[in-house]
Every structure is written in structure tokens, then in C-alpha cells.
Design a protein around this motif. Structure first.
Motif, PDB file in Angstrom:
ATOM      1  N   SER A  12       0.834  -1.207   0.000  1.00  0.00           N
ATOM      2  CA  SER A  12       0.000   0.000   0.000  1.00  0.00           C
ATOM      3  C   SER A  12       0.865   1.251   0.000  1.00  0.00           C
ATOM      4  N   ALA A  13       1.939   1.212   0.793  1.00  0.00           N
ATOM      5  CA  ALA A  13       2.846   2.356   0.841  1.00  0.00           C
ATOM      6  C   ALA A  13       3.526   2.581  -0.508  1.00  0.00           C
ATOM      7  N   LEU A  14       3.912   1.487  -1.158  1.00  0.00           N
ATOM      8  CA  LEU A  14       4.512   1.592  -2.491  1.00  0.00           C
ATOM      9  C   LEU A  14       3.545   2.238  -3.478  1.00  0.00           C
ATOM     10  N   ASN A  15       2.305   1.780  -3.461  1.00  0.00           N
ATOM     11  CA  ASN A  15       1.308   2.327  -4.377  1.00  0.00           C
ATOM     12  C   ASN A  15       1.133   3.823  -4.165  1.00  0.00           C
ATOM     13  N   ILE A  16       0.962   4.232  -2.925  1.00  0.00           N
ATOM     14  CA  ILE A  16       0.741   5.643  -2.640  1.00  0.00           C
ATOM     15  C   ILE A  16       1.940   6.475  -3.054  1.00  0.00           C
ATOM     16  N   THR A  17       3.150   6.033  -2.683  1.00  0.00           N
ATOM     17  CA  THR A  17       4.374   6.781  -2.979  1.00  0.00           C
ATOM     18  C   THR A  17       4.617   6.923  -4.474  1.00  0.00           C
ATOM     19  N   PHE A  18       4.567   5.804  -5.185  1.00  0.00           N
ATOM     20  CA  PHE A  18       4.872   5.835  -6.614  1.00  0.00           C
ATOM     21  C   PHE A  18       3.758   6.467  -7.432  1.00  0.00           C
ATOM     22  N   PHE A  19       2.504   6.200  -7.079  1.00  0.00           N
ATOM     23  CA  PHE A  19       1.392   6.822  -7.796  1.00  0.00           C
ATOM     24  C   PHE A  19       1.427   8.337  -7.633  1.00  0.00           C
ATOM     25  N   TYR A  20       1.725   8.798  -6.436  1.00  0.00           N
ATOM     26  CA  TYR A  20       1.778  10.234  -6.177  1.00  0.00           C
ATOM     27  C   TYR A  20       2.855  10.886  -7.052  1.00  0.00           C
ATOM     28  N   LEU A  21       4.065  10.311  -7.052  1.00  0.00           N
ATOM     29  CA  LEU A  21       5.159  10.877  -7.849  1.00  0.00           C
ATOM     30  C   LEU A  21       4.833  10.866  -9.339  1.00  0.00           C
ATOM     31  N   SER A  22       4.304   9.747  -9.823  1.00  0.00           N
ATOM     32  CA  SER A  22       3.977   9.654 -11.254  1.00  0.00           C
ATOM     33  C   SER A  22       2.836  10.597 -11.615  1.00  0.00           C
ATOM     34  N   THR A  23       1.905  10.825 -10.704  1.00  0.00           N
ATOM     35  CA  THR A  23       0.816  11.775 -10.970  1.00  0.00           C
ATOM     36  C   THR A  23       1.356  13.187 -11.125  1.00  0.00           C
ATOM     37  N   ILE A  24       2.308  13.561 -10.290  1.00  0.00           N
ATOM     38  CA  ILE A  24       2.949  14.871 -10.424  1.00  0.00           C
ATOM     39  C   ILE A  24       3.599  14.997 -11.800  1.00  0.00           C
ATOM     40  N   MET A  25       4.294  13.961 -12.220  1.00  0.00           N
ATOM     41  CA  MET A  25       5.009  13.996 -13.499  1.00  0.00           C
ATOM     42  C   MET A  25       4.052  14.026 -14.681  1.00  0.00           C
ATOM     43  N   VAL A  26       2.981  13.226 -14.618  1.00  0.00           N
ATOM     44  CA  VAL A  26       1.984  13.224 -15.695  1.00  0.00           C
ATOM     45  C   VAL A  26       1.324  14.602 -15.804  1.00  0.00           C
ATOM     46  N   GLY A  27       1.003  15.215 -14.658  1.00  0.00           N
ATOM     47  CA  GLY A  27       0.423  16.549 -14.670  1.00  0.00           C
ATOM     48  C   GLY A  27       1.364  17.565 -15.278  1.00  0.00           C
ATOM     49  N   PHE A  28       2.628  17.544 -14.887  1.00  0.00           N
ATOM     50  CA  PHE A  28       3.627  18.452 -15.465  1.00  0.00           C
ATOM     51  C   PHE A  28       3.726  18.264 -16.979  1.00  0.00           C
ATOM     52  N   SER A  29       3.708  17.016 -17.400  1.00  0.00           N
ATOM     53  CA  SER A  29       3.869  16.714 -18.821  1.00  0.00           C
ATOM     54  C   SER A  29       2.707  17.258 -19.652  1.00  0.00           C
ATOM     55  N   PHE A  30       1.485  16.899 -19.279  1.00  0.00           N
ATOM     56  CA  PHE A  30       0.325  17.299 -20.069  1.00  0.00           C
ATOM     57  C   PHE A  30       0.082  18.813 -20.023  1.00  0.00           C
ATOM     58  N   ILE A  31       0.149  19.396 -18.839  1.00  0.00           N
ATOM     59  CA  ILE A  31      -0.163  20.821 -18.712  1.00  0.00           C
ATOM     60  C   ILE A  31       0.893  21.676 -19.404  1.00  0.00           C
ATOM     61  N   SER A  32       2.164  21.266 -19.328  1.00  0.00           N
ATOM     62  CA  SER A  32       3.212  22.054 -19.979  1.00  0.00           C
ATOM     63  C   SER A  32       3.104  22.018 -21.496  1.00  0.00           C
ATOM     64  N   LEU A  33       2.469  20.980 -22.059  1.00  0.00           N
ATOM     65  CA  LEU A  33       2.241  20.959 -23.504  1.00  0.00           C
ATOM     66  C   LEU A  33       1.334  22.112 -23.935  1.00  0.00           C
ATOM     67  N   LEU A  34       0.467  22.550 -23.030  1.00  0.00           N
ATOM     68  CA  LEU A  34      -0.491  23.611 -23.347  1.00  0.00           C
ATOM     69  C   LEU A  34      -0.099  24.951 -22.744  1.00  0.00           C
ATOM     70  N   ASN A  35       0.811  24.920 -21.798  1.00  0.00           N
ATOM     71  CA  ASN A  35       1.286  26.156 -21.160  1.00  0.00           C
ATOM     72  C   ASN A  35       2.730  25.943 -20.750  1.00  0.00           C
ATOM     73  N   GLU A  36       3.654  26.396 -21.583  1.00  0.00           N
ATOM     74  CA  GLU A  36       5.071  26.119 -21.342  1.00  0.00           C
ATOM     75  C   GLU A  36       5.598  26.761 -20.065  1.00  0.00           C
ATOM     76  N   LYS A  37       4.863  27.732 -19.526  1.00  0.00           N
ATOM     77  CA  LYS A  37       5.298  28.409 -18.303  1.00  0.00           C
ATOM     78  C   LYS A  37       4.817  27.696 -17.036  1.00  0.00           C
ATOM     79  N   TYR A  38       4.066  26.613 -17.195  1.00  0.00           N
ATOM     80  CA  TYR A  38       3.505  25.928 -16.029  1.00  0.00           C
ATOM     81  C   TYR A  38       4.598  25.359 -15.130  1.00  0.00           C
ATOM     82  N   ILE A  39       5.622  24.775 -15.741  1.00  0.00           N
ATOM     83  CA  ILE A  39       6.698  24.190 -14.944  1.00  0.00           C
ATOM     84  C   ILE A  39       7.651  25.306 -14.511  1.00  0.00           C
ATOM     85  N   SER A  40       7.672  25.580 -13.247  1.00  0.00           N
ATOM     86  CA  SER A  40       8.567  26.593 -12.684  1.00  0.00           C
ATOM     87  C   SER A  40       9.336  25.984 -11.520  1.00  0.00           C
TER      88      SER A  40
END
Length: 365
Positions: free
Chosen positions: A73-101
Motif C-alpha cells: 500500500s505504501a509503495l502504491n501511494i508513494t509511486f502513484f503520487y510521484l507519477s501523478t505529479i510527473m503526468v500533470g507536469f507533462s500534459f499541462i506544460s504541452l499547453l502552457n510552457e510556463k507551467y513548470i517553474s
């Protein structure tokens, strides 16, 4: 039976994520600076895929769900959280290059680090009964975070679509719909992952089976998006050099003069030029993109895309009546539409009939 399915599906997902994630991370992208944002976004998504891969590999290799359920359960929470941050950065930055700061990156990773530390501390040092009361709120926080990230994405997506429709005369916003579809599924998968941290194997097996086409869809769409990225970036990037080149011209043009120049442009049937964009029109009449876009939105009550489409629609109706020998594809081309499908879709929406039936109704041909 379920044990075999569970193990095999985890291995299959690991192989898929390793192959696709590695390609996104190290695959060739044109060196042109215009692709810098795409390249960064693609590498982040590749990294997210590999984070998922590591998580599923650990679960598969050590059978953590059976041997160490709290660790799983701890693995799922830790890795899912990190990958969710990365997926969000990836998709949103495609539409707004200034999103990643730097500030946003440090903030997001700090929250992840605090959450992960609390989760692993509870698993390693607290009794099982107390660990659960740390893991459940952590999973709940992940659920909330996914919802917050979704709100940011769709807000950014709507803004990007509006910019595209105020720049291109063709249906270019269709090139970013895959992002919206991907995020929609990512939201569902992300919200479910909060539950998967504690779910039985049969539920996780179904979850993983559904995730295979989802991951592959994102991978293929990312590769295809490279073809259209430059067109989308031209519309979204309002700070390009072409934008500043005509700023001085704006100061000498009143609204009446802009209107007069636009009417002259319409009389010359400038809207028949294929793929004419806002910057090109602005250059022709001595204005700039932002000023002219705002003028069209206010004066005509619609986006640039809709304004051009309606002008072309009127031209198509005229051709349907005046030149009955022309086929619908020929009329679409002469009226400036990018395709016969585009003409038919718009015509049906605005007139309630496809072009051929409209022609029969008005001239009986």
C-alpha cells in the motif's frame, strides 16, 4: 487462477512501460528550439512511465501484496503520487510552457516527500492499527491532489482551445483533443489508484488490464503529436517575435480603420486563402495578432475560427447555387475549407442540412 492472472498482467505492464517509457525518454526529437517544450514534456512523461514500471516490477518481483500488504500500500501511494505529479507536469506544460517553474516543482516534490516520509515511517515504526490511520489519509490526499490537478488541466485546456480558435482558420484544436481524452482517463485511473492501494488482487488485476491500452494510447499520441506540435505552439505562444513586429502599427489604427481594412480584405476574398492564420491577416492589414483577435471577438461576437468559417460558408452557399456542376469536394476546396468533411460538418450545424440536400432544396439539382 487469479494469482496467475495477477502476476502475468503485472509483468506485461512492466514490459510495456519499460519499452514505451524508454522510447519517450531517449527517442529522437528535432533539435529545433521550437520543440524544446515538447521535448521536455515527452521526457517527463517517459520518466512517469518508468516510475510506474518500477512500482509494478517491485510488486511483481517480491509479491508484496501477499508478503507485505502494508508495504504494498505504501509503495502504491508513494509511486502513484510521484507519477501523478510527473503526468500533470507533462500534459499541462504541452499547453502552457510556463507551467513548470522552479517554485511549483519544489512545492510539489516537497509535498510528495513529506507524504512519502509519513507513509513509510508509519509502515516501519508504528503498529499496524496505527499505520492504517496514516495510509488512509495519505490515499485521501492523493485523491484530492488528482482532483486539483484535473481542475488546473481543464482550465489550461480551455484557454489553449480558445487561443487556437483565435489563431487558426482550420480545426487545429482537434490536434490537442487526445490530451483531453488522455487526461480524462488519467483522472479515472488516478482516483481509482487511491482505492487500489488497499484493493484485493482481483480488482488490481482488472485495473492493470484496463491500464494497458491507456498507456499505449498516450505513447502513440505523443509520437503523433510531434507532427502537429508546431502549429499548436504557434497559436498558444503569444510572445513570439512575430507578435511584437507590428505593435507600433496598432497605435496608428483606430477601430474604424481596422473595420475598413477588414472589409476590404473580405471584399478581396482573403478568407479563401487556405490555412490563413491570425498573424498573416494582421500583417496584411498592419495590425498585430492580439489586437486584431480582440477586435474580431468584440466586433463579431465569435472567435477568429468561427468568423472565417462563416465567411467561407457563405462562399460555399453561393457556389452551390451559382455553379451546380461543382461537386461538394470541389466547392469545399474553392471555399477555402481544409476538407469536404469540415464543410459538411459546419454546413449541417449552421443550416440543418448537408450541402447536397441544401442545394436540392434551393435549386432542385
Amino acid at each position: 487462477m487469479i494469482e496467475d492472472y495477477y502476476s502475468n498482467i503485472q509483468f506485461a505492464v512492466c514490459v510495456l512501460l519499460l519499452a514505451t517509457g524508454s522510447h519517450l525518454l531517449i527517442g529522437k526529437v528535432p533539435g529545433n528550439p521550437v520543440f524544446d517544450t515538447y521535448r521536455k514534456s515527452r521526457k517527463i512523461m517517459g520518466g512517469a512511465f518508468l516510475v510506474f514500471c518500477v512500482q509494478f516490477f517491485i510488486q511483481w518481483k517480491f509479491n508484496a501484496r501477499d508478503a507485505f500488504p502494508l508495504v504494498a500500500s505504501a509503495l502504491n501511494i508513494t509511486f502513484f503520487y510521484l507519477s501523478t505529479i510527473m503526468v500533470g507536469f507533462s500534459f499541462i506544460s504541452l499547453l502552457n510552457e510556463k507551467y513548470i517553474s522552479r517554485k511549483r516543482t519544489v512545492t510539489q516534490l516537497s509535498l510528495w516527500a513529506v507524504t512519502s516520509t509519513a507513509v513509510w515511517f508509519s509502515v516501519g515504526f508504528l503498529p499496524r492499527s496505527l499505520s492504517i490511520w496514516v495510509l488512509i489519509p495519505a490515499a485521501g490526499w492523493l485523491f484530492v491532489y488528482v482532483g486539483h490537478l484535473s481542475w488546473i488541466f481543464f482550465k489550461t485546456y480551455r484557454s489553449a482551445v480558445q487561443k487556437i480558435r483565435n489563431y487558426h482558420s482550420d480545426d487545429v484544436d482537434g490536434f490537442i483533443r487526445w490530451i483531453s481524452k488522455s487526461v480524462f482517463f488519467a483522472i479515472i485511473m488516478g482516483l481509482l489508484c487511491s482505492v487500489m492501494a488497499f484493493a484485493p488482487k482481483w480488482m488490481i488485476t482488472i485495473y492493470l488490464a484496463v491500464s494497458i491500452p491507456f498507456f499505449y494510447y498516450i505513447f502513440v499520441c505523443f509520437l503523433d503529436y510531434l507532427i502537429h506540435y508546431e502549429m499548436v505552439d504557434d497559436a498558444i505562444d503569444e510572445d513570439s517575435e512575430t507578435e511584437t513586429s507590428n505593435v507600433q502599427a496598432d497605435k496608428t489604427l483606430t477601430h474604424e480603420q481596422i473595420e475598413e481594412k477588414l472589409q476590404d480584405w473580405i471584399s478581396a476574398k482573403g478568407y479563401l486563402q487556405p490555412k490563413i492564420n491570425m498573424s498573416e491577416i494582421a500583417g496584411q492589414i498592419g495590425s498585430n495578432r492580439s489586437y486584431l483577435s480582440g477586435f474580431i471577438n468584440t466586433q463579431y461576437g465569435c472567435t477568429y475560427y468561427k468568423w472565417i468559417a462563416l465567411l467561407r460558408l457563405q462562399e460555399a452557399k453561393k457556389l452551390l447555387i451559382d455553379q451546380p456542376e461543382l461537386t461538394i469536394p470541389q466547392i469545399a476546396e474553392k471555399a477555402g475549407f481544409s476538407s469536404n468533411t469540415h464543410l459538411t460538418s459546419l454546413f449541417t450545424k449552421e443550416e440543418g442540412l448537408p450541402p447536397a440536400q441544401w442545394r436540392e432544396k434551393h435549386i432542385g439539382v
